[in-house]
Design an enzyme around this catalytic site. Sequence first.
Site, PDB file in Angstrom:
ATOM      1  CB  SER A  40      42.564  37.874  41.992  1.00 18.07           C
ATOM      2  OG  SER A  40      42.233  36.533  41.524  1.00 18.07           O
ATOM      3  CD1 TRP A  41      37.833  39.260  43.894  1.00 17.61           C
ATOM      4  CD2 TRP A  41      35.871  38.057  44.029  1.00 17.61           C
ATOM      5  NE1 TRP A  41      36.789  40.054  44.674  1.00 17.61           N
ATOM      6  CE2 TRP A  41      35.650  39.349  44.948  1.00 17.61           C
ATOM      7  CE3 TRP A  41      34.902  37.167  43.962  1.00 17.61           C
ATOM      8  CZ2 TRP A  41      34.813  39.449  45.672  1.00 17.61           C
ATOM      9  CZ3 TRP A  41      33.931  37.240  44.773  1.00 17.61           C
ATOM     10  CH2 TRP A  41      33.703  38.458  45.794  1.00 17.61           C
ATOM     11  CE1 TYR A  88      43.633  50.121  46.674  1.00 13.91           C
ATOM     12  CE2 TYR A  88      45.369  48.802  46.923  1.00 13.91           C
ATOM     13  CZ  TYR A  88      44.012  49.005  47.281  1.00 13.91           C
ATOM     14  OH  TYR A  88      43.263  48.290  47.887  1.00 13.91           O
ATOM     15  CD  GLN A 115      40.337  39.863  45.305  1.00 16.53           C
ATOM     16  OE1 GLN A 115      40.493  39.756  44.059  1.00 16.53           O
ATOM     17  NE2 GLN A 115      40.044  40.901  45.984  1.00 16.53           N
ATOM     18  CG  ASP A 178      37.628  44.538  51.403  1.00 19.26           C
ATOM     19  OD1 ASP A 178      37.452  43.371  50.680  1.00 19.26           O
ATOM     20  OD2 ASP A 178      38.523  45.415  50.823  1.00 19.26           O
ATOM     21  NE  ARG A 211      36.883  52.097  50.915  1.00 21.24           N
ATOM     22  CZ  ARG A 211      37.441  51.249  50.002  1.00 21.24           C
ATOM     23  NH1 ARG A 211      36.682  50.656  49.159  1.00 21.24           N
ATOM     24  NH2 ARG A 211      38.366  50.701  50.517  1.00 21.24           N
ATOM     25  CE1 TYR A 370      34.345  48.178  49.652  1.00 20.20           C
ATOM     26  CE2 TYR A 370      35.238  47.566  51.511  1.00 20.20           C
ATOM     27  CZ  TYR A 370      35.348  47.889  49.992  1.00 20.20           C
ATOM     28  OH  TYR A 370      36.503  47.580  49.516  1.00 20.20           O
ATOM     29  CD  GLU A 414      33.635  49.493  45.320  1.00 24.04           C
ATOM     30  OE1 GLU A 414      33.341  50.516  45.477  1.00 24.04           O
ATOM     31  OE2 GLU A 414      34.166  48.544  45.614  1.00 24.04           O
TER      32      GLU A 414
HETATM   33  C1  2M8 Z   1      37.565  45.754  47.408  1.00 21.94           C
HETATM   34  O1  2M8 Z   1      38.747  45.634  47.972  1.00 21.94           O
HETATM   35  C2  2M8 Z   1      39.809  46.544  48.083  1.00 21.94           C
HETATM   36  C3  2M8 Z   1      41.213  45.614  48.545  1.00 21.94           C
HETATM   37  O2  2M8 Z   1      41.507  44.419  47.844  1.00 21.94           O
HETATM   38  C4  2M8 Z   1      39.792  47.804  48.634  1.00 21.94           C
HETATM   39  O3  2M8 Z   1      38.741  48.096  49.322  1.00 21.94           O
HETATM   40  O4  2M8 Z   1      40.908  48.459  48.453  1.00 21.94           O
HETATM   41  C5  2M8 Z   1      36.930  44.584  47.682  1.00 21.94           C
HETATM   42  O5  2M8 Z   1      35.480  44.735  47.341  1.00 21.94           O
HETATM   43  C6  2M8 Z   1      37.657  43.517  46.699  1.00 21.94           C
HETATM   44  O6  2M8 Z   1      36.436  42.135  46.736  1.00 21.94           O
HETATM   45  C7  2M8 Z   1      37.853  43.705  45.219  1.00 21.94           C
HETATM   46  O7  2M8 Z   1      38.276  42.782  44.513  1.00 21.94           O
HETATM   47  C8  2M8 Z   1      38.327  45.135  45.237  1.00 21.94           C
HETATM   48  C9  2M8 Z   1      38.558  45.661  43.770  1.00 21.94           C
HETATM   49  O8  2M8 Z   1      37.240  45.757  43.242  1.00 21.94           O
HETATM   50  O9  2M8 Z   1      37.737  46.130  45.885  1.00 21.94           O
END
Ligand code: 2M8
Length: 446
Positions: A40-41, A88, A115, A178, A211, A370, A414
Amino acid sequence: MSVTADTRAMLRDRAAAVLQGNDAGTWTKASPHLYPHQWSWDSAFIAIGWAHLDVRRAMTELEQLFAAQWSTGMVPHIVFRAGPDQPYFPGPEWWDCAVSPAAPTPPLRTTGICQPPVHALAVRRIWQLTPPADRPEIRARIQALYPGLVSWHRYLATNRDPEGSGLVTAYHPWEGTDNSPRWDRSLARIEVAEPGPYTRLDTAQIGASQRPTDWDYDRYLWLVGLLRKYRYDDAEIYRHYPFLIKDVFFSAVLVAANAALLDLADIAEAGADDREQLARWLERGRAGLTGCFDAESGLCVDYDVRAGEQIRLRTFAGFAPLFARTADGAQRDTQLRVLDSADFCGNPRFRWRLLPSTSPAEQAFQPRNYWRGPVWPIINWLLWQSLRELGCSVRADEIRGDSLDQIAAGEFAEYFEPFTGEPLGSPEQSWTAAVTLDWSAQDLSS
Ligand code: 2M8
């Protein structure tokens, strides 16, 4: 050292190539392997990136996301769009959103949480970047999307704030940041956390030290199980569920997003009711944030609804008043001072003067893990935007310049280690490329 204009232009081209490489046609993978679906975001930031290449494609990104909006107004945190060849975890079967009558109908499959609502900021940016010849079409598409945006904000302002406090209640660490230490105590309070057997896929790709831990994942998945049990019904969740946090960062983004929707109200030909409601939510959000401002630390604090206690930790979220473009001059000045103190951007050992996810002065700080320390470009993009709107253009421009230097040295990672600038997490992360495109455009136009 600052990179030259030529290097900046090359960086822009490389950023465009990352978005194009992750493009699935009408939506964009958050990253090529680690995050193969539509988040989403991420999509909102990605749309801002696309707007520099093709405003129509930018609108399509958001329209695809909103096609999966729940009947409650919630925009889900993931829309599962990739095929079985791109696994995933946890996938749609773990969420089993069909238990909720509010979920979209198959073949659309989503998660049951959400989100931060960056989407209205994206639409406003798309409109700003729309060339005159494309305006009739984009205006019509914004008009079509606008009711969905209002209903998304309504969901957050009502179902997620039954107290009418102006603060959004987060249900899950996956609702944005997270493994931020903001959630540690609340997660530790959960009594049972036995989600059943599962196999993580993330740590097969990215070093486990970057992570969340298995302890975190046990709790994340246990909470998903409870949400499923309550059929994602907000009233049921509020009655029984153990993890309810008034999240000041999420709430601040909603304030900024309400302001963006008001800015778009004429373009969208919004009715008086919508305008009044948006203005009310905006004011209520600002008041809510003022209520959690801690004058001693100069930061805003989250609140654990179940434990009835404030969450006093120095993280980027404490700058919620800045993210919400506070109208209070004294509060803004205090926040700017703390922002550049040694606890945050002004740490003398940092490679760049950028905002880390967690303060190096916190015990929980981990520079390579992270959301527990690294610098996230999208957070610094939100800060940059806010500072510009607050009239702090010199500091804003430094954040933009330092961020571009960091990304140029680290290839669309990231997140980044704050002392060394080492790129971490997923490479070729779409939203890092997207904010690079937006930041680079400022160079090319000046
Ligand atoms: C991260 O989160 C996902 C779960 O939603 C993960 O770790 O598997 C976070 O940084 C989240 O804010 C972000 O939207 C997503 C995809 O970039 O990764």
